[in-house]
Scaffold this motif. Structure first.
Motif, PDB file in Angstrom:
ATOM      1  N   VAL B 318       6.789  26.407 -16.690  1.00  0.00           N
ATOM      2  CA  VAL B 318       5.592  25.831 -17.623  1.00  0.00           C
ATOM      3  C   VAL B 318       4.709  26.728 -17.385  1.00  0.00           C
ATOM      4  O   VAL B 318       3.947  27.007 -16.442  1.00  0.00           O
ATOM      5  CB  VAL B 318       5.114  24.554 -16.968  1.00  0.00           C
ATOM      6  N   ALA B 319       4.244  27.457 -18.431  1.00  0.00           N
ATOM      7  CA  ALA B 319       3.131  28.455 -18.434  1.00  0.00           C
ATOM      8  C   ALA B 319       2.511  28.869 -19.679  1.00  0.00           C
ATOM      9  O   ALA B 319       3.009  28.443 -20.733  1.00  0.00           O
ATOM     10  CB  ALA B 319       3.823  29.968 -17.990  1.00  0.00           C
ATOM     11  N   ASP B 320       1.106  29.142 -19.292  1.00  0.00           N
ATOM     12  CA  ASP B 320       0.312  29.458 -20.459  1.00  0.00           C
ATOM     13  C   ASP B 320       0.952  30.936 -21.132  1.00  0.00           C
ATOM     14  O   ASP B 320       1.121  31.742 -20.192  1.00  0.00           O
ATOM     15  CB  ASP B 320      -1.243  29.781 -20.091  1.00  0.00           C
ATOM     16  N   LYS B 321       0.925  30.890 -22.391  1.00  0.00           N
ATOM     17  CA  LYS B 321       1.811  32.269 -22.777  1.00  0.00           C
ATOM     18  C   LYS B 321       1.132  33.388 -22.415  1.00  0.00           C
ATOM     19  O   LYS B 321       1.537  34.365 -22.233  1.00  0.00           O
ATOM     20  CB  LYS B 321       1.552  32.280 -24.319  1.00  0.00           C
ATOM     21  N   ALA B 322      -0.500  33.419 -22.635  1.00  0.00           N
ATOM     22  CA  ALA B 322      -1.257  34.461 -22.125  1.00  0.00           C
ATOM     23  C   ALA B 322      -0.767  34.926 -20.761  1.00  0.00           C
ATOM     24  O   ALA B 322      -0.927  36.118 -20.266  1.00  0.00           O
ATOM     25  CB  ALA B 322      -2.521  34.450 -22.468  1.00  0.00           C
ATOM     26  N   ALA B 323      -0.590  34.168 -19.876  1.00  0.00           N
ATOM     27  CA  ALA B 323      -0.478  34.452 -18.387  1.00  0.00           C
ATOM     28  C   ALA B 323       1.078  34.351 -18.103  1.00  0.00           C
ATOM     29  O   ALA B 323       1.492  34.698 -16.661  1.00  0.00           O
ATOM     30  CB  ALA B 323      -0.971  33.143 -17.660  1.00  0.00           C
ATOM     31  N   SER B 324       1.862  34.190 -19.157  1.00  0.00           N
ATOM     32  CA  SER B 324       3.378  33.911 -18.463  1.00  0.00           C
ATOM     33  C   SER B 324       3.875  35.300 -17.868  1.00  0.00           C
ATOM     34  O   SER B 324       5.108  35.311 -17.375  1.00  0.00           O
ATOM     35  CB  SER B 324       4.373  33.560 -19.650  1.00  0.00           C
ATOM     36  N   SER B 325       3.520  36.411 -18.379  1.00  0.00           N
ATOM     37  CA  SER B 325       3.898  37.643 -17.630  1.00  0.00           C
ATOM     38  C   SER B 325       3.817  37.695 -15.968  1.00  0.00           C
ATOM     39  O   SER B 325       4.554  38.384 -15.448  1.00  0.00           O
ATOM     40  CB  SER B 325       3.327  38.969 -18.284  1.00  0.00           C
ATOM     41  N   ARG B 326       2.976  36.812 -15.769  1.00  0.00           N
ATOM     42  CA  ARG B 326       2.895  36.678 -14.274  1.00  0.00           C
ATOM     43  C   ARG B 326       3.990  36.072 -13.505  1.00  0.00           C
ATOM     44  O   ARG B 326       4.247  36.268 -12.238  1.00  0.00           O
ATOM     45  CB  ARG B 326       1.533  35.901 -13.658  1.00  0.00           C
ATOM     46  N   VAL B 327       4.991  35.613 -14.299  1.00  0.00           N
ATOM     47  CA  VAL B 327       6.266  35.188 -13.623  1.00  0.00           C
ATOM     48  C   VAL B 327       6.974  36.021 -12.801  1.00  0.00           C
ATOM     49  O   VAL B 327       7.494  35.818 -11.744  1.00  0.00           O
ATOM     50  CB  VAL B 327       6.931  34.419 -14.598  1.00  0.00           C
ATOM     51  N   LYS B 328       6.877  37.253 -13.209  1.00  0.00           N
ATOM     52  CA  LYS B 328       7.708  38.326 -12.722  1.00  0.00           C
ATOM     53  C   LYS B 328       7.334  38.537 -11.086  1.00  0.00           C
ATOM     54  O   LYS B 328       8.107  38.336 -10.376  1.00  0.00           O
ATOM     55  CB  LYS B 328       7.366  39.499 -13.381  1.00  0.00           C
ATOM     56  N   GLU B 329       5.937  38.457 -10.969  1.00  0.00           N
ATOM     57  CA  GLU B 329       5.401  38.733  -9.509  1.00  0.00           C
ATOM     58  C   GLU B 329       5.826  37.410  -8.904  1.00  0.00           C
ATOM     59  O   GLU B 329       6.190  37.175  -7.572  1.00  0.00           O
ATOM     60  CB  GLU B 329       3.730  38.924  -9.629  1.00  0.00           C
ATOM     61  N   LEU B 330       5.444  36.216  -9.431  1.00  0.00           N
ATOM     62  CA  LEU B 330       5.692  34.854  -8.635  1.00  0.00           C
ATOM     63  C   LEU B 330       7.047  34.782  -8.352  1.00  0.00           C
ATOM     64  O   LEU B 330       7.500  34.180  -7.270  1.00  0.00           O
ATOM     65  CB  LEU B 330       5.240  33.743  -9.496  1.00  0.00           C
ATOM     66  N   MET B 331       8.094  35.153  -9.040  1.00  0.00           N
ATOM     67  CA  MET B 331       9.484  34.864  -8.843  1.00  0.00           C
ATOM     68  C   MET B 331       9.960  36.210  -7.944  1.00  0.00           C
ATOM     69  O   MET B 331      11.287  35.983  -7.862  1.00  0.00           O
ATOM     70  CB  MET B 331      10.117  34.657  -9.962  1.00  0.00           C
ATOM     71  N   LYS B 332       9.258  37.004  -7.568  1.00  0.00           N
ATOM     72  CA  LYS B 332       9.797  38.391  -6.678  1.00  0.00           C
ATOM     73  C   LYS B 332      10.561  37.951  -5.795  1.00  0.00           C
ATOM     74  O   LYS B 332      11.600  38.417  -5.561  1.00  0.00           O
ATOM     75  CB  LYS B 332       8.608  38.961  -6.224  1.00  0.00           C
ATOM     76  N   GLY B 333      10.606  37.024  -4.989  1.00  0.00           N
ATOM     77  CA  GLY B 333      11.164  36.664  -3.751  1.00  0.00           C
ATOM     78  C   GLY B 333      12.521  35.685  -4.149  1.00  0.00           C
ATOM     79  O   GLY B 333      13.211  35.420  -3.310  1.00  0.00           O
ATOM     80  N   ASP B 334      12.526  35.219  -5.173  1.00  0.00           N
ATOM     81  CA  ASP B 334      13.707  34.332  -5.414  1.00  0.00           C
ATOM     82  C   ASP B 334      14.800  35.178  -5.826  1.00  0.00           C
ATOM     83  O   ASP B 334      15.171  35.575  -7.015  1.00  0.00           O
ATOM     84  CB  ASP B 334      13.095  33.516  -6.981  1.00  0.00           C
ATOM     85  N   ASP B 335      15.809  35.051  -5.019  1.00  0.00           N
ATOM     86  CA  ASP B 335      16.922  35.769  -5.243  1.00  0.00           C
ATOM     87  C   ASP B 335      18.221  35.021  -5.096  1.00  0.00           C
ATOM     88  O   ASP B 335      19.423  35.236  -4.699  1.00  0.00           O
ATOM     89  CB  ASP B 335      17.298  37.007  -4.207  1.00  0.00           C
ATOM     90  N   HIS B 336      17.943  33.650  -5.414  1.00  0.00           N
ATOM     91  CA  HIS B 336      19.343  32.759  -5.326  1.00  0.00           C
ATOM     92  C   HIS B 336      20.489  33.157  -6.568  1.00  0.00           C
ATOM     93  O   HIS B 336      20.034  33.784  -7.470  1.00  0.00           O
ATOM     94  CB  HIS B 336      18.920  31.191  -5.338  1.00  0.00           C
ATOM     95  N   ARG B 337      21.380  32.573  -6.257  1.00  0.00           N
ATOM     96  CA  ARG B 337      22.517  33.183  -7.145  1.00  0.00           C
ATOM     97  C   ARG B 337      22.345  32.416  -8.437  1.00  0.00           C
ATOM     98  O   ARG B 337      21.660  31.509  -8.854  1.00  0.00           O
ATOM     99  CB  ARG B 337      23.836  32.398  -6.803  1.00  0.00           C
ATOM    100  N   PRO B 338      22.884  33.325  -9.641  1.00  0.00           N
ATOM    101  CA  PRO B 338      22.523  32.860 -10.953  1.00  0.00           C
ATOM    102  C   PRO B 338      23.336  31.438 -11.069  1.00  0.00           C
ATOM    103  O   PRO B 338      24.301  31.126 -10.627  1.00  0.00           O
ATOM    104  CB  PRO B 338      23.012  33.956 -12.007  1.00  0.00           C
ATOM    105  N   MET B 339      22.600  30.389 -11.747  1.00  0.00           N
ATOM    106  CA  MET B 339      23.119  29.117 -12.034  1.00  0.00           C
ATOM    107  C   MET B 339      23.918  29.079 -13.398  1.00  0.00           C
ATOM    108  O   MET B 339      24.334  27.925 -13.814  1.00  0.00           O
ATOM    109  CB  MET B 339      22.012  28.081 -11.782  1.00  0.00           C
ATOM    110  N   TYR B 340      23.604  30.252 -14.274  1.00  0.00           N
ATOM    111  CA  TYR B 340      24.502  29.942 -15.641  1.00  0.00           C
ATOM    112  C   TYR B 340      24.980  31.440 -15.675  1.00  0.00           C
ATOM    113  O   TYR B 340      24.338  32.473 -15.826  1.00  0.00           O
ATOM    114  CB  TYR B 340      23.286  29.741 -16.652  1.00  0.00           C
ATOM    115  N   GLU B 341      26.237  31.409 -16.202  1.00  0.00           N
ATOM    116  CA  GLU B 341      26.890  32.713 -16.390  1.00  0.00           C
ATOM    117  C   GLU B 341      27.628  32.811 -17.699  1.00  0.00           C
ATOM    118  O   GLU B 341      28.274  31.630 -17.693  1.00  0.00           O
ATOM    119  CB  GLU B 341      27.606  33.121 -15.236  1.00  0.00           C
ATOM    120  N   GLU B 342      27.677  33.796 -18.443  1.00  0.00           N
ATOM    121  CA  GLU B 342      28.459  33.974 -19.640  1.00  0.00           C
ATOM    122  C   GLU B 342      29.710  34.770 -19.038  1.00  0.00           C
ATOM    123  O   GLU B 342      29.502  35.591 -18.561  1.00  0.00           O
ATOM    124  CB  GLU B 342      27.755  34.595 -20.758  1.00  0.00           C
ATOM    125  N   ARG B 343      30.774  34.491 -19.571  1.00  0.00           N
ATOM    126  CA  ARG B 343      31.909  35.015 -19.355  1.00  0.00           C
ATOM    127  C   ARG B 343      32.939  35.576 -20.382  1.00  0.00           C
ATOM    128  O   ARG B 343      32.568  34.844 -21.366  1.00  0.00           O
ATOM    129  CB  ARG B 343      33.109  34.338 -18.288  1.00  0.00           C
TER     130      ARG B 343
END
Lengths: 463, 463
Positions: B318-343
């Motif tokens: 949930v992000a303000d569009k102007a600030a949404s690029s900050r998601v990259k830094e905020l999620m830096k430590g997040d390395d859990h397995r992908p929960m959706y995958e295409e095959r």
């Protein structure tokens, strides 16, 4: 004095956390002041009554759909008065009085105090509420209400207009009630406040005999069995409409302490200690934003201040706090089945549900059974179930045999086969149901674990 | 001319929709202009190449982890050049050139044009890009770049500074390159634009021979097999760093059409036709807010303007569009397995995952297999699986027998038992895996359905 706590409501004002099986009073968004465990409004109010020694004379008036969640949150000892169907506050209070009269055998001069189950209040509230007993008896009034001293000219509440400022010199002060005014505009509310009007917080007391006479006058039954049997014939109206607005001798006692109606996301989040409940991140620029996340999926909020983000299996709400009460109108048409339910033995959430064109259904749940709890021994005619134990240990009864179960075990339960499971430690499992999933396709054979063990052959042959 | 489309990136800038297995170019947030079906950036670019008759000379350079999703979105016919591991653009381009040289046997004078796989562009872009071939050959330059005429002094892009305004009178105009400038401050960017500088959009062309000579000079292999074998020895650097910044004879062709880098929620949502993708409601006061919801759970937005709400099994943003690029830094430590995958055969999403203290795990998936697709015939040593068919019909191979399957059927697959499933219509199922869930615990016995049918005894004895 007898206390009757009204546990009503189901409303969508706190969607998606409140649903048809979980009203706002059951949301665990507060925190226990001593243990710091999450607690719901009903848990907080009940523990306040216990601490003040008032729980012994308290009853909860509720309807069938709330029995499981009340038992889950307050235990089995809490006395419940169960409405056969949800109607309104007048029939609920009438039924409670019939119960006190013919089951508890309370004297007609006993004072009954009715209060909502979900206010956020300090202990002082209960002390003042106890004064209503003497006020009823001393004043000779039909009904004595408690009125909250307003802190601002709210347009959301009802106002009680007294005939004079209450006598502050008495240990229990009260004034006569001139009239009631519902949800005035702000200017009018300010005017009422200047005239010493008080907010109606839904707390009132009366002699049991007063209500019994009222019922008799209306031709309604006063015996509990009769009231249950003819409940559908009670008027579906509020106590305010059916009694207070019809006139009578009413007095009001002013309450000067803190009181909050936690009916909107705005007021509810003011009472929360933590801005984040559940998995998630709120960045530094999202001031005064609260996240309540009941999903396993993390929520990240970036630069969205003054908002509520509430996520549950039923939905995800992203709202400005000031506008969040509009959720009620927006979700009006939303009547899908609740995706999260609490039960006597624990809770479950729906992970996936599909209905096929031919009527067959597949439902996937994650189910938590609390240590020591168990399902009744039951069977279904038209569905197969597969249980996969995720964590925890316990025992399963399948057919007429008992087995130990632990993480990773998979059990297939064919239609027509009796089954039950008891958790020895808290136990999580994935349950997949397939077939026709009617609510009433359940035959409960035994409800007591001892009976289930005795029924199952040779418990010594456990695997 | 050969086209090499670089399909790289995994980045978290579009978290939670992009994850390690699904980069932004695979998100189906656009809409096909004719069929109005959802489509991804890679699908749009590829269909543009097909329409312009350019697909026959195009190759996609990618890495192993993207093979399944590219096959799923573009089909099996698209020629892929697979990096053994993810490195950077220089090694990826070098490998592609080695492939063109020694597998495709392209002539050293053939022009190779490299372009990203995810720009949002009009058809004109491809027409202009085709001019790079003549520009390379006529100018005799080492590399001819395409530069986008800037529309504002962006701080996000690299700038190409020409030695003179490009000759507008030629059908294909170009100028020499004076230098490159990376992400200047706004004032400097404005100054650069006044000097006719262009945005570097990652499109450039060169004679195949130029790159082969560059590789030889660096002592790197030019034969494909050798390049694959010694890929770990290639420098992990960009083409810009390894070639352009080292100097040489570079020219630039100005592109005056529309071009958008869809790398942030802000730019991406500008390209979306619909403000809501998936289940949900956006109220009238949430102007310019977009919701992309890949969950089955509905999203309701009330009075939150200019925001992006993106929900997937990996997370809820949930992000303000102007600030949404900050998601990259905020999620830096997040390395859990992908929960959706295409095959290749469809896709799956994780509904629930738990790991127990003793190392045992339980994973619940909802899996969709597209009509006509199937799993390879495989077995696992350390896990049990239960498949419950939710909808659709197909055939299951279990042990060495074939069975028909349909809605509500439940199949238990013990460890060590070979199994496969083929969908005859689109087929959804709930899969519960229990045991030790290592990625490499899979023995693929047959990968072709014909072989699987032949292996299975007596297909006539189907049940």
């Amino acid at each position: 004095m007898k206390l009757v706590l009204l546990s009503g409501g189901s409303g969508k004002r706190l969607w998606p956390l409140s649903n048809d099986s979980r009203s706002k009073q059951f949301l665990k968004v507060l925190r226990n002041r001593r243990t710091h465990e999450p607690e719901s409004m009903v848990q907080r109010v009940w523990s306040q009554l216990v601490q003040l020694g008032l729980a012994g004379s308290a009853y909860i008036a509720t309807c069938k759909t709330q029995i499981e969640i009340i038992r889950s949150q307050l235990g089995n000892a809490v006395p419940l008065i169960i409405e056969p169907e949800r109607r309104d506050t007048f029939p609920a209070i009438a039924l409670a009085c019939a119960y006190l009269h013919s089951v508890v055998r309370a004297h007609p001069d006993e004072v009954v105090c009715v209060l909502p189950v979900d206010p956020a209040v300090e202990e002082k509230y209960f002390a003042e509420l106890m004064q209503l007993e003497r006020i009823v008896l001393d004043s000779g009034a039909d009904v004595a209400l408690m009125g909250v001293e307003p802190t601002y000219p709210s347009e959301k509440y009802g106002y009680i207009v007294p005939d004079a400022p209450a006598e502050a010199s008495l240990p229990y002060s009260y004034a006569g009630v001139l009239r009631f005014e519902e949800k005035p505009k702000e200017a009018r509310a300010a005017e009422l406040i200047r005239g010493n009007a008080l907010w109606n917080c839904g707390v009132f007391a009366f002699r049991l005999g007063f209500l019994l006479e009222t019922l008799q006058r209306k031709g309604l039954p006063v015996r509990y069995e009769d009231a249950v049997a003819s409940y559908a014939g009670f008027p579906k109206t509020s106590f305010d409409y059916e009694v207070l607005e019809k006139g009578g001798r009413f007095v009001v006692h002013p309450y000067k302490g803190s009181w909050k109606d936690l009916g909107t996301w705005g007021t509810l989040t003011e009472e929360m200690d933590a801005r984040l409940i559940g998995k998630g991140t709120i960045d530094g620029r999202s001031a005064n934003t609260h996240v309540i996340n009941e999903l396993d999926i993390p929520v990240t909020v970036i630069d969205i201040p003054n908002a509520i983000v509430a996520a549950s299996p039923d939905g995800i709400l992203v709202a400005d706090k000031a506008a969040s009460s509009r959720v009620k109108e927006l979700m009006k048409g939303d009547d899908h089945r609740p995706m999260y339910e609490e039960r006597r033995w624990g809770w479950f959430r729906v992970l996936d549900y599909s209905r096929h064109a031919d009527g067959s259904e597949v439902l996937t749940n994650k189910t938590t059974i609390l240590a020591g709890k168990y399902f009744s021994y039951q069977l279904h005619r038209k569905r197969r179930e597969v249980w996969t134990i995720v964590s925890g240990n316990g025992r399963i009864a399948l057919g007429n045999r008992l087995f130990r179960v632990g993480p990773g075990d998979i059990w297939h339960i064919p239609p027509g086969t009796g089954h039950s499971i008891k958790a020895e430690t808290d136990l999580d499992m994935i349950e997949v149901q397939a077939g026709e999933l009617a609510d009433d396709d359940i035959v409960r054979l035994y409800t007591d674990w001892g009976e289930i063990e005795r029924y199952c052959d040779s418990p010594d042959s456990e695997e």
